[in-house]
Design a protein around this motif. Structure first.
Motif, PDB file in Angstrom:
ATOM      1  N   VAL A  76       0.825  -1.212   0.000  1.00 15.06           N
ATOM      2  CA  VAL A  76       0.000   0.000   0.000  1.00 15.06           C
ATOM      3  C   VAL A  76       0.858   1.261   0.000  1.00 15.06           C
ATOM      4  CG1 VAL A  76      -1.748   1.274   1.297  1.00 15.06           C
ATOM      5  CG2 VAL A  76      -1.826  -1.230   1.214  1.00 15.06           C
ATOM      6  N   ALA A  77       1.959   1.231   0.752  1.00 14.93           N
ATOM      7  CA  ALA A  77       2.778   2.436   0.941  1.00 14.93           C
ATOM      8  C   ALA A  77       4.240   2.117   0.665  1.00 14.93           C
ATOM      9  CB  ALA A  77       2.606   2.961   2.364  1.00 14.93           C
ATOM     10  N   MET A  78       4.748   2.595  -0.489  1.00 17.34           N
ATOM     11  CA  MET A  78       6.153   2.378  -0.856  1.00 17.34           C
ATOM     12  C   MET A  78       6.935   3.672  -0.677  1.00 17.34           C
ATOM     13  SD  MET A  78       5.929   0.280  -4.425  1.00 17.34           S
ATOM     14  CE  MET A  78       4.539  -0.755  -4.810  1.00 17.34           C
ATOM     15  N   ASN A  79       8.213   3.494  -0.350  1.00 19.49           N
ATOM     16  CA  ASN A  79       9.071   4.684  -0.246  1.00 19.49           C
ATOM     17  C   ASN A  79       9.182   5.408  -1.587  1.00 19.49           C
ATOM     18  OD1 ASN A  79      10.615   2.674  -1.486  1.00 19.49           O
ATOM     19  ND2 ASN A  79      12.519   3.263  -0.458  1.00 19.49           N
ATOM     20  N   ASP A 130      -6.895   2.652  -7.811  1.00 22.86           N
ATOM     21  CA  ASP A 130      -6.948   1.299  -8.381  1.00 22.86           C
ATOM     22  C   ASP A 130      -5.578   0.643  -8.503  1.00 22.86           C
ATOM     23  OD1 ASP A 130      -9.690   1.424  -8.626  1.00 22.86           O
ATOM     24  OD2 ASP A 130      -9.640   2.219 -10.679  1.00 22.86           O
ATOM     25  N   TYR A 131      -4.576   1.249  -7.930  1.00 21.85           N
ATOM     26  CA  TYR A 131      -3.211   0.698  -8.049  1.00 21.85           C
ATOM     27  C   TYR A 131      -3.146  -0.700  -7.440  1.00 21.85           C
ATOM     28  CZ  TYR A 131       1.864   0.346  -7.688  1.00 21.85           C
ATOM     29  OH  TYR A 131       3.179  -0.067  -7.798  1.00 21.85           O
ATOM     30  N   PHE A 132      -2.523  -1.632  -8.173  1.00 25.47           N
ATOM     31  CA  PHE A 132      -2.441  -3.023  -7.734  1.00 25.47           C
ATOM     32  C   PHE A 132      -1.046  -3.599  -7.983  1.00 25.47           C
ATOM     33  CE2 PHE A 132      -3.960  -7.526  -7.589  1.00 25.47           C
ATOM     34  CZ  PHE A 132      -4.716  -7.443  -6.423  1.00 25.47           C
ATOM     35  N   GLY A 133      -0.058  -2.724  -8.092  1.00 23.45           N
ATOM     36  CA  GLY A 133       1.295  -3.175  -8.432  1.00 23.45           C
ATOM     37  C   GLY A 133       2.117  -3.539  -7.213  1.00 23.45           C
ATOM     38  N   GLY A 134       3.247  -4.195  -7.466  1.00 19.77           N
ATOM     39  CA  GLY A 134       4.206  -4.497  -6.419  1.00 19.77           C
ATOM     40  C   GLY A 134       4.013  -5.845  -5.778  1.00 19.77           C
ATOM     41  N   VAL A 135       3.116  -5.913  -4.793  1.00 18.28           N
ATOM     42  CA  VAL A 135       2.861  -7.149  -4.045  1.00 18.28           C
ATOM     43  C   VAL A 135       1.354  -7.339  -3.911  1.00 18.28           C
ATOM     44  CG1 VAL A 135       3.248  -8.426  -1.902  1.00 18.28           C
ATOM     45  CG2 VAL A 135       4.981  -6.802  -2.721  1.00 18.28           C
ATOM     46  N   ARG A 144       3.778  -1.081   4.491  1.00 14.62           N
ATOM     47  CA  ARG A 144       4.899  -0.241   4.054  1.00 14.62           C
ATOM     48  C   ARG A 144       6.012  -1.103   3.449  1.00 14.62           C
ATOM     49  NH1 ARG A 144       5.378   4.947   6.620  1.00 14.62           N
ATOM     50  NH2 ARG A 144       7.654   4.701   6.681  1.00 14.62           N
ATOM     51  N   TYR A 145       6.599  -0.599   2.355  1.00 11.72           N
ATOM     52  CA  TYR A 145       7.651  -1.340   1.655  1.00 11.72           C
ATOM     53  C   TYR A 145       8.786  -0.407   1.254  1.00 11.72           C
ATOM     54  CZ  TYR A 145       4.763  -5.533   1.186  1.00 11.72           C
ATOM     55  OH  TYR A 145       4.025  -6.663   1.447  1.00 11.72           O
ATOM     56  N   THR A 146       9.992  -0.959   1.293  1.00  8.70           N
ATOM     57  CA  THR A 146      11.162  -0.292   0.735  1.00  8.70           C
ATOM     58  C   THR A 146      11.442  -0.878  -0.639  1.00  8.70           C
ATOM     59  OG1 THR A 146      12.186   0.204   2.869  1.00  8.70           O
ATOM     60  CG2 THR A 146      13.652   0.054   0.970  1.00  8.70           C
TER      61      THR A 146
END
Length: 358
Positions: A225-228, A238-243, A291-293
């Motif tokens: 949900v929250a990337m640096n 609608d973002y669904f990227g990353g994980v 949260r993700y780095t």
């Protein structure tokens, strides 16, 4: 009229039979005192009891006794492990993300002695709630992979999960196709084991809070949900990227991911729409937990921006039922069960008309 001699022999024979039966049932001390009372001057009793016992060869025999007057102790049953708690007592909240120059897979392996071949782990003191497979699309990111494994194995173990890590390696150097590799990963992982939950995970994203539990929900989950990279904010609704995480049923309901996004961008938005088109909603953890780095890097060679991504996305409502798991084609080249992960190498083909890079 029976003579005294015959009567004596008859009694002696009866005693021998009785003694033999007692001995076979292990009542040697009873034999000893019984015979002592009858044959006080017997030569047999002049032999020490210990020597008499040692002169016999005792062969243990498994027997089943049926006697209503004897209560036999039943073998203790294997105690079933209790269910792991929904919230593991081993998690502590926010965790640091560290990068170590020169870190090797051997060093990571030494720090994770409980991880078994193929990158598998299961808690020993409780029964897992879900089995989670981590699916990672991959090519030419060895340094990122080493740090990912260093960070993720302890992270997942603290959550008391039964998990496995799959690296889905795209063979060759044609244009990268993230979504199609994830489809391959889903199919191959489910062929190996009946996973309850599958996490589709970029190799350059590391969670910062171990309360971000890697289990599935009643709707598809967007975990990052929250990337640096985005200043810890969701870039758009609608973002669904990353994980992301889906159960096998959710994944099948939306026909998996699209196979026709070659290069960077667009496939995650297509996937987000598939969630909606199939009648589901996106579940997200709170922003202070999800949260993700991101390990910053430039676009890889062979993963340049997809010029057709906007056109493909506009047509997603017409193609999602026919473009996905139901038309997936690839050639499986190898499956390697390495100490920290399972490496699956596949030839997924190329974009139509694409030529071999030089």
């Amino acid at each position: 009229m029976i003579s005294k001699g015959k009567l004596f022999l008859l009694l002696l024979l009866v005693q021998i039979v009785v003694l033999t039966l007692l001995y076979r049932h292990g009542y040697w001390s009873t034999i000893y005192f019984f015979t002592r009372a009858i044959w006080k001057n017997s030569v047999f009793l002049s032999i020490p009891l210990e020597k008499t016992i040692n002169d016999f060869q005792v062969v243990p025999v498994n027997r089943t006794f049926h006697d209503d007057n004897i209560i036999l102790k039943q073998p203790s049953e294997v105690q079933e492990l209790p269910l792991c708690p929904k919230v593991s007592p081993l998690i502590g909240g926010k965790i640091g993300v560290q990068f170590y120059p020169g870190l090797t897979l051997k060093e990571v392996e030494k720090k994770n002695p409980l991880v078994t071949k193929g990158g598998r782990y299961s808690p020993k003191d409780c029964k897992y709630v879900q089995k989670t497979a981590i699916i990672i699309p991959f090519r030419n990111r060895e340094a990122h992979l080493t740090h990912f494994l260093y960070h993720m194995h302890p992270f997942l173990q603290r959550q008391q999960l039964n998990y496995g890590i799959y690296i889905i390696h795209q063979a060759g150097n044609f244009t990268f196709n993230r979504a199609k590799l994830l489809n391959v990963g889903f199919k191959e992982a489910m062929n190996e084991e009946n996973w309850d939950c599958l996490y589709f995970h970029d190799v350059d994203l590391l969670p910062e809070d171990d309360r971000n539990t890697y289990t599935c929900e009643s709707n598809p989950k967007h975990a990052s949900v929250a990337m640096n990279k985005f200043l810890y904010r969701l870039p758009y609704l609608d973002y669904f990227g990353g994980v992301s995480a889906l159960t096998p049923e959710q994944y099948t309901k939306m026909n998996g991911f699209p196979n026709n996004y070659w290069g960077w961008g667009g496939e995650d938005d297509d996937i987000s729409k598939r969630v909606q088109y199939s009648g589901m909603k996106i579940h997200r953890p709170p922003a202070d937990i999800g949260r993700y780095t991101m390990i910053l890097h430039e676009h890889d060679k062979g993963n340049e921006a997809n010029e057709k991504r906007f056109e493909l996305f506009e047509n997603a409502s017409n193609t999602w039922r026919t473009e996905g798991m139901n038309n997936l084609k690839y050639h499986l080249l190898s499956v390697q069960y390495l100490p920290l992960y399972t490496n699956i190498t596949a030839d997924i083909g190329t974009n139509k008309g694409e030529k071999q890079p030089t």
